[in-house]
Design a protein around this motif. Structure first.
Motif, PDB file in Angstrom:
ATOM      1  N   UNK A  20      58.987  41.534  42.472  1.00  0.00           N
ATOM      2  CA  UNK A  20      57.735  40.980  42.996  1.00  0.00           C
ATOM      3  C   UNK A  20      57.176  41.869  44.101  1.00  0.00           C
ATOM      4  N   UNK A  21      58.039  42.391  44.943  1.00  0.00           N
ATOM      5  CA  UNK A  21      57.595  43.304  45.999  1.00  0.00           C
ATOM      6  C   UNK A  21      56.920  44.531  45.403  1.00  0.00           C
ATOM      7  N   UNK A  22      57.486  45.050  44.318  1.00  0.00           N
ATOM      8  CA  UNK A  22      56.894  46.204  43.632  1.00  0.00           C
ATOM      9  C   UNK A  22      55.495  45.877  43.111  1.00  0.00           C
ATOM     10  N   UNK A  23      55.360  44.700  42.488  1.00  0.00           N
ATOM     11  CA  UNK A  23      54.060  44.303  41.945  1.00  0.00           C
ATOM     12  C   UNK A  23      53.021  44.143  43.055  1.00  0.00           C
ATOM     13  N   UNK A  24      53.422  43.546  44.169  1.00  0.00           N
ATOM     14  CA  UNK A  24      52.489  43.347  45.274  1.00  0.00           C
ATOM     15  C   UNK A  24      52.119  44.673  45.931  1.00  0.00           C
ATOM     16  N   UNK A  25      53.065  45.577  46.028  1.00  0.00           N
ATOM     17  CA  UNK A  25      52.787  46.886  46.597  1.00  0.00           C
ATOM     18  C   UNK A  25      51.786  47.646  45.736  1.00  0.00           C
ATOM     19  N   UNK A  26      51.966  47.575  44.429  1.00  0.00           N
ATOM     20  CA  UNK A  26      51.101  48.302  43.512  1.00  0.00           C
ATOM     21  C   UNK A  26      49.714  47.720  43.376  1.00  0.00           C
ATOM     22  N   UNK A  27      49.520  46.486  43.831  1.00  0.00           N
ATOM     23  CA  UNK A  27      48.212  45.842  43.704  1.00  0.00           C
ATOM     24  C   UNK A  27      47.607  45.538  45.072  1.00  0.00           C
ATOM     25  N   UNK A  28      48.092  46.223  46.099  1.00  0.00           N
ATOM     26  CA  UNK A  28      47.564  46.002  47.444  1.00  0.00           C
ATOM     27  C   UNK A  28      46.103  46.407  47.513  1.00  0.00           C
ATOM     28  N   UNK A  29      45.318  45.605  48.197  1.00  0.00           N
ATOM     29  CA  UNK A  29      43.872  45.837  48.313  1.00  0.00           C
ATOM     30  C   UNK A  29      43.613  47.148  49.029  1.00  0.00           C
ATOM     31  N   UNK A  30      42.717  47.971  48.467  1.00  0.00           N
ATOM     32  CA  UNK A  30      42.462  49.289  49.031  1.00  0.00           C
ATOM     33  C   UNK A  30      41.429  49.260  50.149  1.00  0.00           C
ATOM     34  N   UNK A  31      40.629  48.211  50.227  1.00  0.00           N
ATOM     35  CA  UNK A  31      39.626  48.127  51.282  1.00  0.00           C
ATOM     36  C   UNK A  31      40.243  47.706  52.596  1.00  0.00           C
ATOM     37  N   UNK A  32      39.705  48.225  53.684  1.00  0.00           N
ATOM     38  CA  UNK A  32      40.168  47.835  55.010  1.00  0.00           C
ATOM     39  C   UNK A  32      38.967  47.474  55.863  1.00  0.00           C
ATOM     40  N   UNK A  33      39.150  46.539  56.758  1.00  0.00           N
ATOM     41  CA  UNK A  33      38.077  46.151  57.665  1.00  0.00           C
ATOM     42  C   UNK A  33      38.691  45.658  58.958  1.00  0.00           C
ATOM     43  N   UNK A  34      38.278  46.254  60.076  1.00  0.00           N
ATOM     44  CA  UNK A  34      38.758  45.840  61.387  1.00  0.00           C
ATOM     45  C   UNK A  34      37.804  44.803  61.961  1.00  0.00           C
ATOM     46  N   UNK A  35      38.297  43.917  62.822  1.00  0.00           N
ATOM     47  CA  UNK A  35      37.415  42.923  63.440  1.00  0.00           C
ATOM     48  C   UNK A  35      36.210  43.577  64.101  1.00  0.00           C
ATOM     49  N   UNK A  36      35.028  43.045  63.781  1.00  0.00           N
ATOM     50  CA  UNK A  36      33.800  43.551  64.367  1.00  0.00           C
ATOM     51  C   UNK A  36      33.194  44.744  63.659  1.00  0.00           C
ATOM     52  N   UNK A  37      33.894  45.302  62.673  1.00  0.00           N
ATOM     53  CA  UNK A  37      33.381  46.458  61.947  1.00  0.00           C
ATOM     54  C   UNK A  37      32.219  46.044  61.053  1.00  0.00           C
ATOM     55  N   UNK A  38      31.124  46.770  61.128  1.00  0.00           N
ATOM     56  CA  UNK A  38      29.903  46.386  60.419  1.00  0.00           C
ATOM     57  C   UNK A  38      29.908  46.945  59.000  1.00  0.00           C
ATOM     58  N   UNK A  39      30.830  46.416  58.201  1.00  0.00           N
ATOM     59  CA  UNK A  39      30.989  46.857  56.815  1.00  0.00           C
ATOM     60  C   UNK A  39      30.930  45.643  55.903  1.00  0.00           C
ATOM     61  N   UNK A  40      30.095  45.722  54.867  1.00  0.00           N
ATOM     62  CA  UNK A  40      30.011  44.682  53.848  1.00  0.00           C
ATOM     63  C   UNK A  40      30.581  45.225  52.549  1.00  0.00           C
ATOM     64  N   UNK A  41      31.376  44.427  51.868  1.00  0.00           N
ATOM     65  CA  UNK A  41      31.950  44.847  50.591  1.00  0.00           C
ATOM     66  C   UNK A  41      30.962  44.586  49.462  1.00  0.00           C
ATOM     67  N   UNK A  42      31.277  45.125  48.291  1.00  0.00           N
ATOM     68  CA  UNK A  42      30.406  44.923  47.131  1.00  0.00           C
ATOM     69  C   UNK A  42      30.299  43.461  46.748  1.00  0.00           C
TER      70      UNK A  42
END
Length: 288
Positions: A20-42
């Protein structure tokens, strides 16, 4: 006659946990966002303004610690990527590229498409859905989350390369059956044009900025979250409890939730039921 008994596993927990750890590692979300960062996702433009503000204020606060419906979707996408690499004609497809667009007002739109077919100039987004979600998606509403999401990928691609694309969904229905002919569907989408979708993001970002500047949250019915979209259990909204990464910091949820449910959130003592969540994109591709 000799009776054979099934061999009992010696240490089920060890291998299962590692896998399960392997599956979760391989499907980890690639987007990152820090608090207050002015970024909107698709996918932001298809969410309520209330949810968007929580996203920006608190950034990415959820880690994939358990297997969920989003994990299944990401594993399926990894499989599509591997099939394309192994069997597709060279140069026809590209997969999993992330683009960013500066809106010119201090805000950024970021998105990672699944597949582009350069032979037919079409962006293909893969979805693994429940039967109820499948029925909604095939209605092909131009303002549905997925239509808006793929239109956003087209906008990002246009501003990077100057090329415009049509959009499509490759849908797998987890509750489908061959007799109903609804197991899988490849469907072209109705989409807003590049200028329209860009203006939608500009207007959304300006609304978010207004609330951030004034330390307020939306109150209009069209801009707050539909917390009962997935029903309720024991008086608690299922969407908030099981499908939202921001329930622990959401003032609306915590002021309208029975004590036992809010204590579950605080103690993280819950199991999310199977359901649809925003698909996570793989950060690393495993080859099969």
């Amino acid at each position: 006659m000799t009776e054979f008994k099934a061999k009992q596993p010696i240490d089920t927990g060890s291998w299962a946990s590692d896998f399960e750890t392997l599956l979760l590692l391989g499907t980890e979300y690639s987007g990152t966002a820090k608090p207050g960062e002015k970024v909107l996702s698709a996918s932001s433009i298809g969410k309520e303004l209330y949810y968007n503000i929580l996203q920006v204020k608190h950034g990415k606060i959820s880690d994939q610690k358990t297997y969920g419906a989003n994990t299944t979707g990401s594993i399926y996408q990894l499989g599509l990527d591997a099939l394309i690499e192994k069997y597709a004609e060279p140069g026809r497809y590209t997969t999993a590229e992330r683009y960013k667009l500066d809106l010119g007002n201090g805000w950024i739109v970021s998105g990672e498409y699944d597949i582009i077919d350069h032979k037919y100039n079409i962006i293909i987004d893969g979805k693994v859905l429940s039967d109820s979600s499948y029925k909604k998606v095939v209605m092909n509403d131009i303002n549905h989350d997925y239509n808006l999401q793929v239109a956003t990928y087209n906008m990002l691609e246009f501003h990077k390369t100057g090329n415009t694309y049509s959009g499509a969904l490759h849908i797998v229905n987890k509750g489908g059956s061959p007799s109903k002919d609804n197991v899988m569907k490849n469907m072209e989408l109705f989409m807003h044009d590049v200028d329209t979708i860009k203006q939608m993001f500009i207007e959304r970002s300006e609304k978010i900025q207004f609330h951030l500047d004034n330390n307020t949250m939306p109150t209009d019915e069209d801009e707050i979250c539909n917390i009962f979209a997935y029903g309720k259990s024991n008086g608690s909204a299922n969407r908030c409890l099981s499908y939202c990464d921001y329930n622990k910091v959401c003032p609306r949820y915590n002021s309208n939730t029975p004590y036992f449910a809010s204590s579950q959130i605080r103690n993280l003592d819950m199991e999310a039921p199977v359901g649809e969540k925003e698909e996570y994109k793989p950060v690393e591709k495993f080859r099969f």
